[in-house]
Design a protein around this motif. Sequence first.
Motif: not given
Length: 737
Positions: A138-146, A162-172, A251-255
Amino acid sequence: VQPPSSTIQVPPDGQWYGPEAGYTLDEISGTSVEYPLSGPGSGGAVTNVQVQVRRGNDDSKCWSGDLFNEPCGGASSWLNMTLSASSWTYDTAGLWGKTDDGITYRVRLRGYDSALAADGTSDPNLEVVSVDKEKSFKVDKSTPAAMINVPNTYTVYSFTGISGTAADANSGIRKVQVAFYSETDGAWWDPATAGDFTRGTPGSDPPDDAFVDASTDTAVPVNWTVGTSSIPVMNNGQVYHIRARAMDRVGNKTAFPASTTNPPVQSSYIRIEKAAPSPNSTITSPAAGEQQHFSFTGLTTIVGTMDAGNTVQLRITDVTASPNKVWTPGGWISTTTWLAGCAPDAYVVGQSTCGFYGTANLTWNRNVTGIWPSGTNRIKVESRAASEEGSSYVLQATYGERYFVIDDNNPTASVTSPGAAYARAVTEISGQASDTDPGIITGVEITISTGITGLSSYWNGAAWQTDPFWLPVSAQDMTFDSANEPWVLSSGLPEWVDGKAYWLQRRVTDKADHVVTLPSGGSAVSFIVDTTSPTTTVQVPNDPGNPGVNSMASISGIAWDNGRNNAIYVAIRNEATSLWYSTITGFNVGGVNPAWIPVSAAYGGTLSPDATSWLFAPSGLESRLASGAKFLILARSTDVAGNMESTYVDGASSTTVLWDITAPVSYISRPSAGGSYKRLAIGQVGLGNYLEGTAYDRPDAPSLNSGVEGAKIRLSYLLDGDTYYCMNAGFSSGTYT
């Protein structure tokens, strides 16, 4: 004759890959073994292995070496691999660039061997690929959101995390990290020193060692937090940036964002100002949440906390009183008087102001034993902290606040059904529970008991027992949650026995935990089950055989019940017309059913206590009676339990009388009028010249009469102005009796 068997080593089935180092798919590799391994036909070799890569589930999009545009059924979709040591490999440098984010790719291998035809020419066996030997990646080229959710204000007085949420559409999401930047120092915080902002340069993404790891959960999206131990000390009056980044499983990181946002506009990169904390106080007891209720002695201390201050004050107000009253050491005083001219933020350093009084300490607590007003009252407590420095101060902006009820009144409960000393059918026991508002009823229980003393045998819902047993009842609206609560128990009742006495007790509880048993002192409310109808007897008039009566100004009688009688009713019917009597209009009420008239003062009636004897004497009754007619008189009783007499017994609750007020008439046939007779020619025994006549009763048929009972004559003569009467033995003048 057997083809080779190939095995894919890279990629592992279902593996995610991305563009970051350590997570890239650099090649496809595998092994291929020639069969058979021994015996006839063995000794050959694998001469070539080919790979096929399909995009998704589309058989028209296999890798051609340049694009995913080759039909998967053609030979051109199979590309030769290179033998390297003992493995066959295919370089994916060109292929990776053509893969798409979020897509799954299928990989197959097939091998050729060195088999020859009979004429010695090459005729390799070709491996047929089975589904169980396929693998995918499976291919995951997109960066996750925070996203940073807290802090959510630009000005921050203190941190609780400090708190928040994070999401990724592919590998998690694999982890979330946070970094801190000081505008004053122009650098990122160094977690290794836990105090210095020395890492990186202004306007740049922080280096990896400037990040601290957040705690995460497994929800979607992922929730993350950074505790206070991982937050740098920030100076009041300075501006800081907080940067959150998520890393997915390849290893994709939020930009790094181009700019910050100021909360309440939230993002992964926010800008805040650290400010000196405002004094704050919180009331911890009584607790927050549902309004609590206390007895007069149930609340002795009010407790709370304080931050960023050096003094705390409380103001206690009775908001039930009108006007409200505020507590002072000298007692409760109207707010209209005591708080006149007080602004909401009125404060004087070192003094109690506008109903606010200091607490015992800064933990803090305030002893309130015995200060409460009498009765049941809703109380409001306000707390405020202040930071005093000399004659200046900073006052808490929003006061701590708590409402509760001090309840100094006992609740009560009554029984409304059964509502009398005798009960015919008890299908439910019901009543009313009440407390002084704003008190709240929280429960009602009852006991049902019987026995000689009334408290010797208790019903437990299924059987009788000797120990007291309290049965919980239900609120009519299903919930005990107000000051006035109708209640009912309609199931699990005993089988009531006619003529037996039962006792009821109530136990009522309010929200302040007052528990009251009613009646107190071991007594109880009693009732007797009565299912037997009463009986009634008409005593006057009495006309057995109906010879007739000529006096009936009233009708009277007696009544009996095994419990307690309650009321008497009378009905009178003219048998000649079949019309019933009305005290207003006489005999003009038609119908088969009796026209019952209650024996009461309103209708000319009189009842003894418990209605055991009665008199019905309506005005003008005799004037309504037609002479020469029979009248049916019915009487019936009802008892306290509601039983009503329905069977009428002749000579008791039912009687018939003949009403005859017309006098009979008589005629003298001997002597004749004006006749003269010798002494022996009239009225002599044995000579056939008796004094004779006839008598008739009235009225004549078809009316009825009582008949002639007897006839009498008076015999007299006049001599010398004096009248002489026959007195059997002779004649005598003077008074006749």
